[in-house]
Enzyme design. Structure first.
Site, PDB file in Angstrom:
ATOM      1  N   TYR A  88       0.862  -1.274  -0.107  1.00 40.15           N
ATOM      2  CA  TYR A  88      -0.158   0.147   0.103  1.00 40.15           C
ATOM      3  C   TYR A  88       0.965   1.339  -0.114  1.00 40.15           C
ATOM      4  O   TYR A  88       1.786   1.414   0.724  1.00 40.15           O
ATOM      5  CB  TYR A  88      -1.019   0.027   1.262  1.00 40.15           C
ATOM      6  CG  TYR A  88      -2.027   1.041   1.041  1.00 40.15           C
ATOM      7  CD1 TYR A  88      -3.191   0.885   0.525  1.00 40.15           C
ATOM      8  CD2 TYR A  88      -1.772   2.404   1.318  1.00 40.15           C
ATOM      9  CE1 TYR A  88      -4.055   1.866   0.138  1.00 40.15           C
ATOM     10  CE2 TYR A  88      -2.480   3.432   1.009  1.00 40.15           C
ATOM     11  CZ  TYR A  88      -3.957   3.121   0.451  1.00 40.15           C
ATOM     12  OH  TYR A  88      -4.756   4.228   0.347  1.00 40.15           O
TER      13      TYR A  88
ATOM     14  N   HIS B 296     -13.048   8.283   3.802  1.00 44.53           N
ATOM     15  CA  HIS B 296     -11.798   7.233   3.719  1.00 44.53           C
ATOM     16  C   HIS B 296     -12.045   6.363   5.121  1.00 44.53           C
ATOM     17  O   HIS B 296     -11.077   5.212   5.206  1.00 44.53           O
ATOM     18  CB  HIS B 296     -10.656   7.839   3.850  1.00 44.53           C
ATOM     19  CG  HIS B 296     -10.238   8.291   2.449  1.00 44.53           C
ATOM     20  ND1 HIS B 296      -9.717   9.550   2.359  1.00 44.53           N
ATOM     21  CD2 HIS B 296     -10.044   7.700   1.210  1.00 44.53           C
ATOM     22  CE1 HIS B 296      -9.558   9.495   0.928  1.00 44.53           C
ATOM     23  NE2 HIS B 296      -9.702   8.552   0.263  1.00 44.53           N
TER      24      HIS B 296
ATOM     25  N   ARG C   4      -2.781   9.368  -8.972  1.00 48.98           N
ATOM     26  CA  ARG C   4      -2.741   8.178  -8.625  1.00 48.98           C
ATOM     27  C   ARG C   4      -3.278   6.789  -9.092  1.00 48.98           C
ATOM     28  O   ARG C   4      -4.421   7.278  -9.450  1.00 48.98           O
ATOM     29  CB  ARG C   4      -2.658   8.130  -6.979  1.00 48.98           C
ATOM     30  CG  ARG C   4      -3.870   8.282  -6.402  1.00 48.98           C
ATOM     31  CD  ARG C   4      -3.862   8.179  -5.001  1.00 48.98           C
ATOM     32  NE  ARG C   4      -3.846   6.999  -4.280  1.00 48.98           N
ATOM     33  CZ  ARG C   4      -4.586   6.113  -3.780  1.00 48.98           C
ATOM     34  NH1 ARG C   4      -5.712   6.321  -3.718  1.00 48.98           N
ATOM     35  NH2 ARG C   4      -3.854   4.785  -3.446  1.00 48.98           N
TER      36      ARG C   4
ATOM     37  N   ASN D 144      -5.527   3.293  -8.053  1.00 44.63           N
ATOM     38  CA  ASN D 144      -6.129   2.547  -7.180  1.00 44.63           C
ATOM     39  C   ASN D 144      -6.796   1.328  -8.059  1.00 44.63           C
ATOM     40  O   ASN D 144      -7.177   1.201  -9.236  1.00 44.63           O
ATOM     41  CB  ASN D 144      -7.265   3.307  -6.451  1.00 44.63           C
ATOM     42  CG  ASN D 144      -7.520   2.744  -5.137  1.00 44.63           C
ATOM     43  OD1 ASN D 144      -6.786   1.484  -4.636  1.00 44.63           O
ATOM     44  ND2 ASN D 144      -8.698   2.855  -4.363  1.00 44.63           N
TER      45      ASN D 144
ATOM     46  N   GLU E 201      -8.806   2.285 -11.140  1.00 41.75           N
ATOM     47  CA  GLU E 201      -9.174   3.755 -11.050  1.00 41.75           C
ATOM     48  C   GLU E 201      -7.672   4.751 -11.243  1.00 41.75           C
ATOM     49  O   GLU E 201      -7.048   4.776 -10.444  1.00 41.75           O
ATOM     50  CB  GLU E 201      -9.646   4.338  -9.843  1.00 41.75           C
ATOM     51  CG  GLU E 201     -11.243   3.486  -9.475  1.00 41.75           C
ATOM     52  CD  GLU E 201     -11.847   3.867  -8.126  1.00 41.75           C
ATOM     53  OE1 GLU E 201     -11.179   4.516  -7.221  1.00 41.75           O
ATOM     54  OE2 GLU E 201     -12.678   3.388  -7.907  1.00 41.75           O
TER      55      GLU E 201
ATOM     56  N   TYR F 213     -11.828  -6.249   2.474  1.00 44.11           N
ATOM     57  CA  TYR F 213     -12.319  -4.857   2.231  1.00 44.11           C
ATOM     58  C   TYR F 213     -12.812  -4.888   0.691  1.00 44.11           C
ATOM     59  O   TYR F 213     -13.659  -4.122   0.336  1.00 44.11           O
ATOM     60  CB  TYR F 213     -11.179  -3.873   2.403  1.00 44.11           C
ATOM     61  CG  TYR F 213     -11.607  -2.362   2.144  1.00 44.11           C
ATOM     62  CD1 TYR F 213     -12.603  -1.901   2.553  1.00 44.11           C
ATOM     63  CD2 TYR F 213     -10.753  -1.947   0.883  1.00 44.11           C
ATOM     64  CE1 TYR F 213     -12.941  -0.603   2.033  1.00 44.11           C
ATOM     65  CE2 TYR F 213     -11.181  -0.557   0.372  1.00 44.11           C
ATOM     66  CZ  TYR F 213     -11.952   0.103   0.907  1.00 44.11           C
ATOM     67  OH  TYR F 213     -12.330   1.564   0.600  1.00 44.11           O
ATOM     68  N   LYS F 214     -12.024  -5.302  -0.044  1.00 38.63           N
ATOM     69  CA  LYS F 214     -12.257  -5.367  -1.743  1.00 38.63           C
ATOM     70  C   LYS F 214     -13.075  -6.550  -2.092  1.00 38.63           C
ATOM     71  O   LYS F 214     -13.565  -6.931  -3.207  1.00 38.63           O
ATOM     72  CB  LYS F 214     -10.803  -5.510  -2.496  1.00 38.63           C
ATOM     73  CG  LYS F 214     -10.013  -4.210  -2.337  1.00 38.63           C
ATOM     74  CD  LYS F 214      -8.897  -4.383  -3.019  1.00 38.63           C
ATOM     75  CE  LYS F 214      -8.084  -3.235  -2.686  1.00 38.63           C
ATOM     76  NZ  LYS F 214      -8.245  -1.824  -3.358  1.00 38.63           N
TER      77      LYS F 214
END
Lengths: 346, 320, 200
Positions: A37, A193, A223, A225, A265, A316-317
């Protein structure tokens, strides 16, 4: 440019796919074999010709169909586009930035004539020809953010800056990775977030916020993601979660290559001059595993990255239901050879 | 990486607007449009004053939507480190300068129901663009502006003619003081107050607001202060191994720039946090002159804002 | 569960008097009233004299008597429900000047609705002093049908509007004064974990 816009769907029969020529320009987000990360913010300066980084706002073969899907989402749920009352100046800032960028970067598709506040906007692919008065919302068929937001790929949120915080006080969000604009509008940077694991403890958001508070006019950053989505569905919203989450149960070893999509993204952040707000563009790209493995480097790297994810991120994903199947599908494409640094194909 | 994008401008107009105050108007050297900005923004102006490189922040005063030129006002300060003296004596119509992009550390609170602006002397400058913006948005505001005399106060007539009864001017030479208690004692809920002026005025205003029960969240201030001078000391750079002497009238940042060291900065007023630097070792006492670090961070001695802060004597090793 | 890894989950630091405020408005329920009496013990009597308390709860005659006595010399207004209390608060804020300090003590729905009313009057949430007392019950918004479910004490909870079974997340919206509820059996309809009384 020679862009041919595909006629395809992101729901029901899911006819979305990438043309062979579009595959290599996919912004593959993993720059090394191990997942790590990081804030990974870099200047949003023009990238190589033909890459998705060439322009500030990337238009590709999916443009027309994506805009059609957005219109369907907004018709069913108008709360996907919201702006708090103090964000009107920022909405115009956004409209100006997008119109001037598109007209400059894609002159064959978009034209903007400006004579003082008398503006004339032409969008050929969508057949829009609109004369209006800049800063006078009554001269547009929608509020400025929605008007231009219906014509640009990717979701957008606008952050007001006050009290050393960024507040997500406006947005047009129809293809999000499972977060609700209606619920989050009005929240600050840490709050929206909030559900993201691990990163708060690592101080990632504090550093990112400090960086963004000092973001300058004319120096945008970007960035990447990522997450994974079953079927090329754009509207993976919490609002419709009960309608799409069961897609995850339809993945089988036979269809995993077609069903499981890597969803990237490209997030761009721009200081808006009149309002001092920050525009956040979230430009999504979808590609099935089947198409990803046609690039040998990605076929090698993706299984290595997926295998190294921390359990919190898998949860989380929401990858748990199908990660093993995806790994089994990808395994034959990893011949153990070393990979070159960076995300691009060799 | 450090600092803001610079652009070259030419001075198109210089006007003496009050005692010791000059207004400068800049246009792009190629007459390209400048960026719009938001009310309360400032720019930094790069000055090569003799052997010294200065970058002083000045509030933008014109209409935020005017992209043809930028305007600033400069007070010639008696104990100037050279910046305002340079602007007053060396800069005239036709002079070319470099400026940074607009940066806003003093924006009006967008959720406020009403804005009360308190200005002292040259502290009027950030309010010029702010009032322009608020007026355009039809926001409720009032200005209270303290001046020594009408000859010393810039833009008194202009402000009164443009904004009428929303502008209140108090003349020290006539014994008039800003009646702060009365002003702050009679405001509707949701009002925000903004103060810009000399340090004692800001402190008085913050204290008065507090004593009248104003929440901290509704009180805002901006003070442009030059880095306070001190004695000469030594900065050691841990990464490059270099050593740089900081003279008495220099900031650490200025000394680094003079020696060609690229260090991060943005506002140069100790407010934005961009120049926060890790302290590796220090054998002197750090004088923290910024408005950014928290009290625990100051006490820890591990961070310093190099645009404003210095050490009393000795040497300091920075992670640069 | 007042500690959460989710940063949107509010923290209530506890009541402390603003001795400079020229007027105080405190909204509390029965449980929160105890926090208010403690607040008064930390301030001078002039503080209470500048204070209006909106006590929003259903009270017995004895409770009314006891609490009115405990909370004197502040002016105490009793409202039968939270909704009435918030309506009264909004009425008072309509004409309030700067120098007013707002406080909330009691359940989370009470605090949330006070903060939400404050926002509508441009009172920054950080300037509202809050203390959580009593029940852990929550106000929840169903992300699917947007309906609010009041006084939620269990997780999961059934949406009273659309009927979906919702997981109550710690993700909280100040604007909506509600936690987020998301369908818990979306992947496999009917696969619902046992209901736990988490927010009694």
């Amino acid at each position: 440019m020679g862009l041919t816009f595909r006629n395809e769907t992101f729901r029901d029969d899911f006819t979305y796919t990438n043309s062979p020529s579009n595959i290599r320009r996919f912004p593959f987000p993993f720059v090394e074999d191990q997942y790590r990360y990081s804030v990974n913010i870099e200047p949003h300066t023009p990238g190589p010709k033909g890459s998705p980084f060439e322009h500030h706002f990337d238009v590709d073969e999916h443009y027309v169909s994506e805009m059609r899907d957005r219109a369907m989402v907004l018709a069913a749920d108008p709360l996907r586009c919201q702006a708090l009352p103090h964000m009107m100046t920022a909405q115009w800032d956004m409209l100006e930035l997008l119109m001037t960028s598109l007209a400059r970067d894609y002159p064959e598709h978009f034209t903007l004539h400006r004579d003082g506040t008398a503006w004339h906007w032409i969008n050929r692919p969508l057949g829009i020809d609109q004369k209006f008065t800049f800063l006078d919302a009554s001269t547009l068929p929608y509020p400025p953010m929605e008007f231009i937001g219906r014509q640009v790929q990717g979701d957008f949120s606008i952050q007001d800056q006050r009290d050393n915080q960024l507040w997500m006080d406006a947005g047009i969000i129809t293809s999000q990775a499972d977060w609700s604009l209606d619920f989050d509008v009005g929240m600050n940077f840490f709050e929206w977030h909030g559900p993201v694991p691990l990163a708060h403890e690592a101080g990632v958001f504090e550093r990112a916020l400090k960086f963004l508070l000092n973001l300058q006019i004319g120096k945008p950053v970007r960035r990447l993601n990522w997450t994974m989505t079953i079927n090329p569905r754009l509207d993976t919203s919490p609002e419709n979660y009960h309608k799409w989450a069961s897609d995850r149960m339809t993945v089988t070893p036979e269809n995993v290559g077609q069903k499981v999509h890597l969803r990237v993204e490209m997030q761009g952040l721009f200081r808006l001059p009149r309002s001092n707000a920050i525009l956040f563009s979230i430009r999504g790209y979808l590609m099935s595993l089947e198409q990803i493995v046609t690039v040998p480097k990605w076929g090698r790297r993706l299984p290595r990255v997926l295998a190294s994810l921390p359990p919190e991120l898998v949860e989380y994903k929401s990858l748990g239901r199908y990660r093993d199947m995806a790994l089994a599908y990808l395994a034959p494409y990893d011949d153990g050879a070393p990979t070159s640094p960076g995300g691009g194909p060799d | 990486m450090s600092g803001s994008l610079l652009r070259r401008v030419r001075v198109a107009e210089v006007e003496r607007v009050a005692n010791r105050i000059k207004r400068f108007r800049f246009v792009d050297v190629d007459n390209a449009p400048l960026s719009e900005f938001s009310g309360g923004s400032h720019i930094s102006v790069v000055m090569h004053a003799g052997d010294r490189l200065l970058r002083n922040p000045y509030s933008l005063m014109g209409a935020p939507s005017d992209t043809s030129s930028y305007q600033i006002s400069v007070l010639n300060v008696e104990d100037s480190r050279g910046g305002s003296k340079f602007m007053h004596e060396k800069v005239s119509v036709g002079t070319e300068l470099e400026i940074g992009q607009p940066l806003n550390l003093f924006p009006p609170a967008k959720l406020a129901k009403k804005h009360v602006l308190i200005a002292g002397g040259i502290g009027i400058t950030p309010f010029m663009s702010m009032m322009n913006e608020l007026d355009g948005l039809h926001s409720d505001f009032e200005l209270h502006y303290g001046v020594r005399s009408l000859e010393d106060g810039a833009y008194c007539k202009y402000l009164q003619s443009r904004y009428g009864s929303r502008v209140n001017i108090y003349r020290q030479d006539q014994g008039q003081l800003i009646p702060l208690e009365r002003i702050l004692g009679d405001q509707r809920l949701g009002t925000h107050v903004y103060v810009c002026g000399p340090k004692p005025m800001i402190e008085w205003s913050l204290q008065t607001a507090k004593l009248l029960g104003w929440p901290d969240e509704n009180v805002h201030s901006e003070q442009f202060s030059a880095p306070p001078p001190g004695k000469q000391f030594l900065v050691k750079l841990a990464r490059s191994g270099r050593e740089v002497i900081v003279r008495g009238h220099q900031s650490i940042l200025e000394a680094l720039e003079e020696n060609g060291v690229d260090a991060p900065f943005l506002c140069r007023g100790g407010a934005c946090g961009q120049c926060e630097t890790q302290v590796v070792a220090c054998d002197g006492f750090i004088e923290h002159n910024d408005h950014f670090l928290t009290e625990p961070e100051r006490v820890s001695g591990k961070k310093i804002m190099i645009c404003m802060s210095r050490i009393q004597t000795g040497s300091i090793t920075l992670d640069l | 569960m007042t500690v959460s890894t989710i940063k949107s989950r509010p923290i209530y630091p506890g009541l402390s008097p603003d001795l400079n405020a020229r007027r105080n408005i405190i909204v509390c329920d029965k449980a929160g009233a105890a926090a208010v009496t403690e607040l008064f013990s930390r301030a001078d009597s002039a503080f209470a004299e500048r204070t209006t308390i909106i006590l929003a709860d259903s009270l017995s005659a004895t409770e009314t008597q006891t609490l009115s006595r405990d909370l004197a010399p502040a002016a105490v207004e009793i409202q039968p429900t939270l909704a009435d209390g918030i309506a009264r608060l909004r009425q008072l804020l309509e004409t309030a000047p700067m120098g007013l300090r707002l406080y909330a003590a009691g359940s989370e729905p009470l605090i949330g609705l006070v903060v939400q009313a404050g926002l509508d009057f441009s009172i920054d949430h950080l300037s509202i002093r809050t203390e959580h007392r009593g029940s852990l019950m929550r106000r929840v918004q169903c992300v699917h049908c947007k309906g609010y479910i009041e006084n939620v004490t269990t997780n999961p909870v059934k949406c009273t509007h659309c009927g979906l079974t919702l997981l109550v997340r710690d993700h909280y919206s100040r604007r909506l004064a509600a936690f987020q509820g998301v369908c818990i059996d979306a992947e496999v309809p009917g696969e619902i974990p046992p209901t736990e009384a988490l927010y009694q």
